[in-house]
Design a protein around this motif. Structure first.
Motif, PDB file in Angstrom:
ATOM      1  N   ASN A  72       0.869  -1.190   0.000  1.00 52.97           N
ATOM      2  CA  ASN A  72       0.000   0.000   0.000  1.00 52.97           C
ATOM      3  C   ASN A  72       0.898   1.230   0.000  1.00 52.97           C
ATOM      4  O   ASN A  72       1.562   1.519   0.994  1.00 52.97           O
ATOM      5  N   VAL A  73       0.936   1.949  -1.124  1.00 48.60           N
ATOM      6  CA  VAL A  73       1.808   3.134  -1.237  1.00 48.60           C
ATOM      7  C   VAL A  73       0.971   4.416  -1.226  1.00 48.60           C
ATOM      8  O   VAL A  73       1.372   5.427  -1.793  1.00 48.60           O
ATOM      9  N   ASN A  74      -0.182   4.377  -0.565  1.00 48.22           N
ATOM     10  CA  ASN A  74      -1.049   5.566  -0.530  1.00 48.22           C
ATOM     11  C   ASN A  74      -0.338   6.733   0.176  1.00 48.22           C
ATOM     12  O   ASN A  74       0.076   6.598   1.333  1.00 48.22           O
ATOM     13  N   GLY A 132      -2.223   8.628   3.634  1.00 50.65           N
ATOM     14  CA  GLY A 132      -2.499   7.967   4.909  1.00 50.65           C
ATOM     15  C   GLY A 132      -3.691   7.025   4.883  1.00 50.65           C
ATOM     16  O   GLY A 132      -4.198   6.652   5.944  1.00 50.65           O
ATOM     17  N   ARG A 133      -4.134   6.604   3.694  1.00 48.81           N
ATOM     18  CA  ARG A 133      -5.328   5.740   3.636  1.00 48.81           C
ATOM     19  C   ARG A 133      -4.976   4.259   3.582  1.00 48.81           C
ATOM     20  O   ARG A 133      -4.088   3.829   2.850  1.00 48.81           O
ATOM     21  N   ALA A 134      -5.721   3.491   4.350  1.00 46.84           N
ATOM     22  CA  ALA A 134      -5.531   2.034   4.377  1.00 46.84           C
ATOM     23  C   ALA A 134      -6.131   1.399   3.115  1.00 46.84           C
ATOM     24  O   ALA A 134      -6.932   2.020   2.417  1.00 46.84           O
ATOM     25  N   ARG A 135      -5.736   0.172   2.852  1.00 46.10           N
ATOM     26  CA  ARG A 135      -6.424  -0.651   1.861  1.00 46.10           C
ATOM     27  C   ARG A 135      -7.214  -1.696   2.641  1.00 46.10           C
ATOM     28  O   ARG A 135      -6.645  -2.414   3.469  1.00 46.10           O
ATOM     29  N   THR A 136      -8.499  -1.740   2.413  1.00 46.24           N
ATOM     30  CA  THR A 136      -9.373  -2.605   3.206  1.00 46.24           C
ATOM     31  C   THR A 136      -9.735  -3.853   2.412  1.00 46.24           C
ATOM     32  O   THR A 136     -10.221  -3.754   1.287  1.00 46.24           O
ATOM     33  N   GLY A 164      -9.612   1.624  -1.008  1.00 44.25           N
ATOM     34  CA  GLY A 164      -8.195   1.971  -1.015  1.00 44.25           C
ATOM     35  C   GLY A 164      -7.763   2.432  -2.396  1.00 44.25           C
ATOM     36  O   GLY A 164      -8.436   2.165  -3.394  1.00 44.25           O
ATOM     37  N   GLN A 165      -6.672   3.151  -2.426  1.00 37.65           N
ATOM     38  CA  GLN A 165      -6.161   3.720  -3.674  1.00 37.65           C
ATOM     39  C   GLN A 165      -4.637   3.754  -3.587  1.00 37.65           C
ATOM     40  O   GLN A 165      -4.099   4.069  -2.528  1.00 37.65           O
ATOM     41  N   TYR A 166      -3.995   3.467  -4.675  1.00 34.80           N
ATOM     42  CA  TYR A 166      -2.534   3.471  -4.820  1.00 34.80           C
ATOM     43  C   TYR A 166      -1.908   2.241  -4.162  1.00 34.80           C
ATOM     44  O   TYR A 166      -1.649   2.219  -2.954  1.00 34.80           O
ATOM     45  N   GLN A 167      -1.701   1.262  -4.982  1.00 34.99           N
ATOM     46  CA  GLN A 167      -1.085   0.021  -4.518  1.00 34.99           C
ATOM     47  C   GLN A 167      -0.148  -0.483  -5.604  1.00 34.99           C
ATOM     48  O   GLN A 167      -0.422  -0.312  -6.794  1.00 34.99           O
ATOM     49  N   LEU A 168       0.941  -1.094  -5.174  1.00 36.71           N
ATOM     50  CA  LEU A 168       1.817  -1.805  -6.102  1.00 36.71           C
ATOM     51  C   LEU A 168       1.662  -3.290  -5.828  1.00 36.71           C
ATOM     52  O   LEU A 168       1.462  -3.698  -4.664  1.00 36.71           O
TER      53      LEU A 168
END
Ligand SMILES: O=C(O)CCC(=O)C(=O)O
Ligand SMILES: [Fe+2]
Length: 323
Positions: free
Chosen positions: A189-191, A194-198, A288-292
């Motif tokens: 998670n490269v947000n 500060g947002r989590a990926r749920t 969530g947003q922005y993930q590799l």
């Protein structure tokens, strides 16, 4: 805020020990209970630390998600300009093929395109080194699959039910048969906000497979080769791949199952990384947003215990070889 809740699973390790020795017995069928995937935390200070412990592989093969709350994958300040949903073209992800160096699914051109390719390629190399150290028995055995950058918010994204990853599913690639190889994925998670990926995590693979087994149909002989001939798939679709696709579809299409299946929710905080066999772990990405993400294909023969693979579990259920 990192939140994880566990559904109570009784005697899980004892159950798996039982499965290993007596799978297929009538008693096994009677006492089997659905088990929700667990989170297994790996303490690791940096991406280049030394995490080797045989326990990680056993946990992963049992269906755990390995969670690495370590320092974030390093994104340079100059790369933050790439953090916009607009960098993805029509598809939701930008994809990268390490073997060819080809970047797909982005509308970027020129210097920005090169910058995005460098970011994804750097992540891919780091992910490969990390998995090699974390899971040494798979090192030198795995094949690199696609790498992806996922800049679009998941929550509220429109998609058909089949492509809707907010529904619990196991991964299976329609156009890229794996012939029993394991789909191992590393997510980061490269947000930057500060947002989590749920995610939701569902029940263990054997429970999913047994639940849907009465609906699964073996493909007609020759149909797998025909699909390749018609360029629907990149190679012959094996009976295993056909059954995994059906399982993926049956899970997603069943609203009752989505609501009532044993499940738990987890927030992966920004800066964290996690690894799972997503062909085995029932999962759904909710927000969530922005993930590799990096995909690896692992031969079942590289596993500590290949009896835990979807290939061997489905072969036992269908009572025939599937590749
Ligand atoms: O993007 C995610 O967090 C995972 C989505 C997913 O389930 C998948 O790509 O198979
Ligand atoms: Fe998935």
């Amino acid at each position: 805020m990192f939140l994880v809740s566990f559904v109570v699973c009784f005697g899980r390790d004892a159950m798996f020990a039982w499965n290993r020795t007596r799978t297929g017995s009538w008693l096994h069928d009677i006492i089997r209970v659905a088990l929700v995937s667990r989170i297994s935390t790996v303490e690791l200070a940096t991406w280049d630390g030394d995490p080797a412990s045989p326990g990680h592989m056993a946990a992963l093969e049992a269906g755990d998600v390995l969670f690495l709350p370590m320092s974030a994958f390093a994104v340079a300040p100059s790369e933050l300009r790439l953090f916009s949903p607009g960098v993805a073209a029509a598809a939701k992800n930008v994809s990268f093929d390490t073997r060819t160096g080809r970047l797909g699914g982005t509308s970027l051109e020129g210097a920005d395109r090169d910058c995005l390719r460098d970011l994804i390629a750097r992540f891919s190399a780091a992910a490969s080194r990390l998995v090699g150290r974390l899971l040494p028995a798979y090192r030198d055995r795995f094949e690199m699959g696609r790498t992806s950058f996922r800049p679009v918010e998941i929550a509220g994204r429109a998609s058909s039910w089949r492509k809707d990853d907010t529904r619990l599913h196991i991964d299976s690639f329609p156009a890229t048969p794996v012939h029993g190889k394991r789909i191992l994925r590393l997510f980061s998670n490269v947000n930057p906000h500060g947002r989590a990926r749920t995610w939701r995590l569902g029940e263990d693979f054997e429970s999913v497979a047994r639940r849907f087994a009465p609906l699964l149909r073996l493909p007609l002989p020759g149909s797998g080769s025909l699909l390749r001939l018609l360029h629907v798939t990149k190679s012959r679709r094996s009976p295993f791949d056909a059954l995994m696709l059906q399982l993926h579809d049956r899970m997603k299409a069943d609203d009752g199952y989505q609501a009532a299946a044993p499940q738990t929710q987890i927030d992966f905080p920004p800066g964290s990384t996690w690894v799972a066999f997503t062909d085995q772990v029932s999962h759904a990405a909710m927000a969530g947003q922005y993930q590799l993400e990096q995909t690896f294909l692992v031969p079942v023969a590289a596993m500590l215990d290949e009896q835990r693979s979807p290939l061997r579990i489905l072969e036992r259920l269908m009572a025939r070889p599937l590749v």
